[in-house]
Design a protein around this motif. Structure first.
Motif, PDB file in Angstrom:
ATOM      1  N   ARG B 387       0.831  -1.198   0.000  1.00 58.36           N
ATOM      2  CA  ARG B 387       0.000   0.000   0.000  1.00 58.36           C
ATOM      3  C   ARG B 387       0.869   1.253   0.000  1.00 58.36           C
ATOM      4  O   ARG B 387       1.876   1.322   0.710  1.00 58.36           O
ATOM      5  CB  ARG B 387      -0.914  -0.009   1.223  1.00 58.36           C
ATOM      6  CG  ARG B 387      -1.928   1.102   1.166  1.00 58.36           C
ATOM      7  CD  ARG B 387      -3.085   0.927   2.149  1.00 58.36           C
ATOM      8  NE  ARG B 387      -3.985   2.046   1.966  1.00 58.36           N
ATOM      9  CZ  ARG B 387      -5.291   1.946   1.810  1.00 58.36           C
ATOM     10  NH1 ARG B 387      -5.870   0.776   1.862  1.00 58.36           N
ATOM     11  NH2 ARG B 387      -6.034   3.016   1.627  1.00 58.36           N
ATOM     12  N   ILE B 388       0.455   2.245  -0.771  1.00 58.26           N
ATOM     13  CA  ILE B 388       1.174   3.519  -0.757  1.00 58.26           C
ATOM     14  C   ILE B 388       0.911   4.223   0.569  1.00 58.26           C
ATOM     15  O   ILE B 388      -0.034   3.881   1.282  1.00 58.26           O
ATOM     16  CB  ILE B 388       0.768   4.425  -1.948  1.00 58.26           C
ATOM     17  CG1 ILE B 388      -0.738   4.718  -1.936  1.00 58.26           C
ATOM     18  CG2 ILE B 388       1.168   3.789  -3.268  1.00 58.26           C
ATOM     19  CD1 ILE B 388      -1.185   5.678  -3.023  1.00 58.26           C
ATOM     20  N   THR B 389       1.736   5.195   0.917  1.00 58.10           N
ATOM     21  CA  THR B 389       1.594   5.846   2.218  1.00 58.10           C
ATOM     22  C   THR B 389       0.323   6.695   2.252  1.00 58.10           C
ATOM     23  O   THR B 389      -0.262   7.024   1.221  1.00 58.10           O
ATOM     24  CB  THR B 389       2.788   6.785   2.493  1.00 58.10           C
ATOM     25  OG1 THR B 389       2.759   7.833   1.507  1.00 58.10           O
ATOM     26  CG2 THR B 389       4.110   6.047   2.430  1.00 58.10           C
ATOM     27  N   ASN B 390      -0.054   7.022   3.474  1.00 54.44           N
ATOM     28  CA  ASN B 390      -1.223   7.878   3.700  1.00 54.44           C
ATOM     29  C   ASN B 390      -1.097   9.197   2.925  1.00 54.44           C
ATOM     30  O   ASN B 390      -2.028   9.630   2.253  1.00 54.44           O
ATOM     31  CB  ASN B 390      -1.306   8.141   5.204  1.00 54.44           C
ATOM     32  CG  ASN B 390      -2.702   8.528   5.613  1.00 54.44           C
ATOM     33  OD1 ASN B 390      -3.670   8.133   4.981  1.00 54.44           O
ATOM     34  ND2 ASN B 390      -2.791   9.319   6.657  1.00 54.44           N
ATOM     35  N   ASP B 391       0.072   9.812   3.029  1.00 60.73           N
ATOM     36  CA  ASP B 391       0.296  11.089   2.338  1.00 60.73           C
ATOM     37  C   ASP B 391       0.226  10.919   0.832  1.00 60.73           C
ATOM     38  O   ASP B 391      -0.352  11.737   0.119  1.00 60.73           O
ATOM     39  CB  ASP B 391       1.668  11.673   2.719  1.00 60.73           C
ATOM     40  CG  ASP B 391       1.691  12.173   4.145  1.00 60.73           C
ATOM     41  OD1 ASP B 391       0.601  12.223   4.764  1.00 60.73           O
ATOM     42  OD2 ASP B 391       2.784  12.487   4.647  1.00 60.73           O
ATOM     43  N   ALA B 392       0.804   9.814   0.351  1.00 62.84           N
ATOM     44  CA  ALA B 392       0.804   9.559  -1.095  1.00 62.84           C
ATOM     45  C   ALA B 392      -0.623   9.403  -1.598  1.00 62.84           C
ATOM     46  O   ALA B 392      -0.961   9.847  -2.697  1.00 62.84           O
ATOM     47  CB  ALA B 392       1.626   8.312  -1.406  1.00 62.84           C
ATOM     48  N   GLU B 393      -1.457   8.789  -0.777  1.00 63.03           N
ATOM     49  CA  GLU B 393      -2.840   8.593  -1.194  1.00 63.03           C
ATOM     50  C   GLU B 393      -3.569   9.942  -1.281  1.00 63.03           C
ATOM     51  O   GLU B 393      -4.432  10.136  -2.137  1.00 63.03           O
ATOM     52  CB  GLU B 393      -3.541   7.648  -0.219  1.00 63.03           C
ATOM     53  CG  GLU B 393      -4.714   6.939  -0.853  1.00 63.03           C
ATOM     54  CD  GLU B 393      -5.380   5.936   0.077  1.00 63.03           C
ATOM     55  OE1 GLU B 393      -4.736   5.449   1.019  1.00 63.03           O
ATOM     56  OE2 GLU B 393      -6.568   5.660  -0.149  1.00 63.03           O
ATOM     57  N   ASP B 394      -3.223  10.849  -0.371  1.00 61.40           N
ATOM     58  CA  ASP B 394      -3.827  12.189  -0.425  1.00 61.40           C
ATOM     59  C   ASP B 394      -3.420  12.917  -1.712  1.00 61.40           C
ATOM     60  O   ASP B 394      -4.248  13.494  -2.407  1.00 61.40           O
ATOM     61  CB  ASP B 394      -3.391  13.022   0.786  1.00 61.40           C
ATOM     62  CG  ASP B 394      -4.110  12.582   2.052  1.00 61.40           C
ATOM     63  OD1 ASP B 394      -5.191  11.960   1.931  1.00 61.40           O
ATOM     64  OD2 ASP B 394      -3.590  12.839   3.149  1.00 61.40           O
ATOM     65  N   VAL B 395      -2.130  12.890  -1.978  1.00 60.99           N
ATOM     66  CA  VAL B 395      -1.619  13.601  -3.161  1.00 60.99           C
ATOM     67  C   VAL B 395      -2.052  12.904  -4.445  1.00 60.99           C
ATOM     68  O   VAL B 395      -2.322  13.546  -5.458  1.00 60.99           O
ATOM     69  CB  VAL B 395      -0.072  13.697  -3.097  1.00 60.99           C
ATOM     70  CG1 VAL B 395       0.480  14.356  -4.347  1.00 60.99           C
ATOM     71  CG2 VAL B 395       0.354  14.450  -1.855  1.00 60.99           C
ATOM     72  N   GLY B 396      -2.111  11.584  -4.387  1.00 61.06           N
ATOM     73  CA  GLY B 396      -2.458  10.803  -5.581  1.00 61.06           C
ATOM     74  C   GLY B 396      -1.257  10.031  -6.082  1.00 61.06           C
ATOM     75  O   GLY B 396      -0.126  10.524  -6.049  1.00 61.06           O
ATOM     76  N   ALA B 397      -1.532   8.800  -6.546  1.00 61.63           N
ATOM     77  CA  ALA B 397      -0.452   7.917  -6.989  1.00 61.63           C
ATOM     78  C   ALA B 397       0.230   8.435  -8.257  1.00 61.63           C
ATOM     79  O   ALA B 397       1.370   8.076  -8.537  1.00 61.63           O
ATOM     80  CB  ALA B 397      -0.993   6.509  -7.221  1.00 61.63           C
ATOM     81  N   ASP B 398      -0.460   9.292  -9.019  1.00 57.77           N
ATOM     82  CA  ASP B 398       0.165   9.818 -10.236  1.00 57.77           C
ATOM     83  C   ASP B 398       1.488  10.497  -9.916  1.00 57.77           C
ATOM     84  O   ASP B 398       2.513  10.225 -10.538  1.00 57.77           O
ATOM     85  CB  ASP B 398      -0.759  10.844 -10.913  1.00 57.77           C
ATOM     86  CG  ASP B 398      -1.903  10.176 -11.659  1.00 57.77           C
ATOM     87  OD1 ASP B 398      -2.033   8.939 -11.521  1.00 57.77           O
ATOM     88  OD2 ASP B 398      -2.649  10.874 -12.353  1.00 57.77           O
ATOM     89  N   VAL B 399       1.447  11.390  -8.935  1.00 52.97           N
ATOM     90  CA  VAL B 399       2.636  12.168  -8.597  1.00 52.97           C
ATOM     91  C   VAL B 399       3.628  11.321  -7.809  1.00 52.97           C
ATOM     92  O   VAL B 399       4.825  11.325  -8.093  1.00 52.97           O
ATOM     93  CB  VAL B 399       2.240  13.427  -7.795  1.00 52.97           C
ATOM     94  CG1 VAL B 399       3.468  14.131  -7.259  1.00 52.97           C
ATOM     95  CG2 VAL B 399       1.420  14.356  -8.682  1.00 52.97           C
ATOM     96  N   THR B 400       3.118  10.533  -6.816  1.00 53.43           N
ATOM     97  CA  THR B 400       4.054   9.842  -5.927  1.00 53.43           C
ATOM     98  C   THR B 400       4.647   8.596  -6.578  1.00 53.43           C
ATOM     99  O   THR B 400       5.780   8.236  -6.302  1.00 53.43           O
ATOM    100  CB  THR B 400       3.362   9.453  -4.612  1.00 53.43           C
ATOM    101  OG1 THR B 400       2.256   8.586  -4.905  1.00 53.43           O
ATOM    102  CG2 THR B 400       2.854  10.674  -3.884  1.00 53.43           C
TER     103      THR B 400
END
Lengths: 124, 412
Positions: B387-400
């Motif tokens: 799973r991607i991190t909590n913050d990454a999910e907020d920003v979106g997987a496109d950027v992270t």
């Protein structure tokens, strides 16, 4: 060409900001043209009023759309034109239903036409 | 038959097989667009990257080992013999000597099979959308397309024990669709729901970014399905077979139409609105439902099978939401639940199939894929996280995950 800020204070103009329903934009534009307004600026905006958005349905789950899409029309006019412009917008944007929008009118201190440097109502 | 006639039939059947395979390949585009439409804008690039990468990984893994595992030279019925890479193709003299028994190119068979693996893998991609680490997903794709899928494929289409037990699955409601959905379910259970999907006992809607893309994707899948089912007849070069392929096309189209209309009306009754995304799932649900037996039913029965699939997919999506299985695109319902329905519906028209054998095959495919997937997802989770991190999910997987937005220019 040097424009001195002190020369710009003419205070004989109004800036009218109208928030209207997007599908009314053409009517508003035509009504303003008809009374001789020479230019407007339009922005797509979102916001909420007393209804606080509305609910939509996606795959069986309701959700609240907090901000509804509106169009913001900005018109700069001379004082004598202001009442007519407000009336034109009020009539053309009116559907009689909630969410028709608002008009804000404020004194406009100055205006400059960038190409020629004309100032005041000459620049409108 | 005369040698030239045999050669001509061979060429025609191979040509038909390759074109049908190319149609199925195009389903990868359908999945990409459907998924891109039903996720949020901030997950667009990631899901597109995932889709083109998984298609390519499936193509490579199946060529290296998967195809040979699924169609082995030898095996026990449960465990296939292991070999690597593709063999040569048929010699003209052998084809003529076989008097029509060898009727298509060996490599055309590989090509037709490899695009099915990719389809199974695409199903998983939508279900785990917006919150899975791209690297972990792609590693899973390697194991799924190289091992998990081919093994159960061998049990049925490779002549293994499910085939011997009389289990019937014409074009893959079980082998492809249920298999993909079972792997997806295992992944989603270990992965958890998207942030904010289930909060305070409520099911929150997370609307998809682009309904036109989702609709285009569904139409592309629908088109591809003519290859999926029509190509699975494997031969077209005589009147009886040509008629069979035509009937499969008609049944496939009718079942999809039935699925759409049923889901549309059912959603209107349930929610008070005509729900587009449910109708799109209805099309897929109808298509999956008819895939286990698209040849034996009359078009009228195909309509009924598809329409029931359209109802099932809506009910399944609602029930999975109730138990907090977050599937952004409805893949587990459309491919899994409707896949099961398609398999148990085979005896309705195919007198050779029995409900017992259908249930046996259904449970076997589900159990194998689910457990094998759960184990490998579990290993990935323990070793590198899925799973991607909590913050990454907020920003979106496109950027992270991918470092770019789908629409990078200033927007309203």
């Amino acid at each position: 060409m040097i424009i001195h800020a002190s020369n710009l204070r003419s205070k004989n103009m109004k800036l009218i900001i109208a928030i209207v329903k997007p599908f009314k934009l053409d009517d508003v534009r035509n009504a303003l043209s008809d009374i001789g307004v020479l230019g407007i600026t339009v922005t797509e905006v979102k916001g909420f009023g007393r209804q606080k958005g509305h609910t939509e349905l996606y795959r069986g789950a309701e959700y609240v759309v907090d901000f509804l899409p509106k169009v913001k029309v900005e018109v700069a006019v001379s004082d004598e034109m202001a009442d007519k412009a407000v009336e034109a917008i009020t009539q053309s944007a009116n559907t009689g239903k909630i969410g028709d929008g608002k008009i804000f009118i404020m004194n406009l201190e100055s205006a400059v036409r960038i190409r020629t440097g004309e100032t005041g109502s000459e620049a409108l | 038959m005369e040698g030239q006639v045999i050669e001509l039939a061979y060429a025609l059947d191979t040509f038909y097989f390759l074109v049908m395979g190319a149609f199925v390949m195009w389903m990868a585009a359908g999945f990409s667009m459907l998924e891109a439409g039903l996720v949020r804008g901030k997950s667009t690039v990631e899901i597109l990257t995932k889709n083109i990468a998984l298609y390519s990984i499936a193509s490579i893994m199946y060529m290296v080992v998967g195809y040979n595992l699924m169609y082995p030279s030898d095996g026990t019925g449960v465990i296939p013999a292991v070999s690597f890479f593709l063999g040569g193709d048929n010699a003209a003299a052998d084809v003529i000597a076989s008097d029509g028994d060898i009727y298509y190119s060996g490599l055309s068979d590989f090509f037709f099979q490899v695009v099915f693996v990719a389809t199974a893998m695409s199903i998983i991609s939508g279900a785990v959308a917006e919150r899975m680490k791209l690297g972990s997903f792609l590693l899973f794709a390697v194991v799924m397309t190289g091992l998990i899928y081919p093994i159960q494929g061998y049990w049925k289409w490779g002549g293994g024990f499910l085939d011997a037990a009389g289990f019937s699955d014409f074009a893959g409601s079980g082998v492809v669709h249920l298999c993909g959905a079972a792997a997806a379910l295992a992944g989603v259970i270990l992965l958890g729901a998207r942030k904010g999907k289930y909060e305070n006992g409520q099911i929150n809607a997370i609307p998809g970014a682009n309904m036109p893309l989702a609709t285009l994707g569904t139409f592309i899948l629908w088109l591809g399905w003519f290859g999926f089912n029509g190509g699975s007849e494997l031969i077209v070069s005589n009147v009886a077979e040509a008629n069979a392929v035509a009937l499969i096309f008609v049944n496939t189209n009718t079942a999809a139409a039935g699925g759409v209309v049923a889901a549309l009306l059912f959603s209107k009754i349930l929610f008070g609105k005509f729900d587009l995304s449910m109708s799109l799932n209805g099309a897929i649900g109808g298509l999956v439902s008819i895939t286990a037996e698209p040849l034996a039913p009359t078009p009228e029965l195909a309509l009924l099978i598809g329409a029931i699939g359209g109802i099932i997919v809506v009910v399944s999506i609602i029930l999975l939401d109730r138990v907090k299985i977050d599937d952004p695109v409805g893949a587990i319902s459309a491919h899994g639940t409707c896949g099961i329905w398609g398999l148990v519906a085979v005896p309705l028209s195919n007198a050779d199939a029995t409900l017992g054998a259908q249930l046996y095959g259904t449970i076997t495919i589900f159990a194998w894929t689910f457990i094998a997937s759960l184990i490998f997802w579990g290993i990935l989770k323990a070793v590198m996280g899925i799973r991607i991190t909590n913050d990454a999910e907020d920003v979106g997987a496109d950027v992270t995950e991918c470092g770019i937005e789908a629409y990078p220019e200033f927007k309203k």
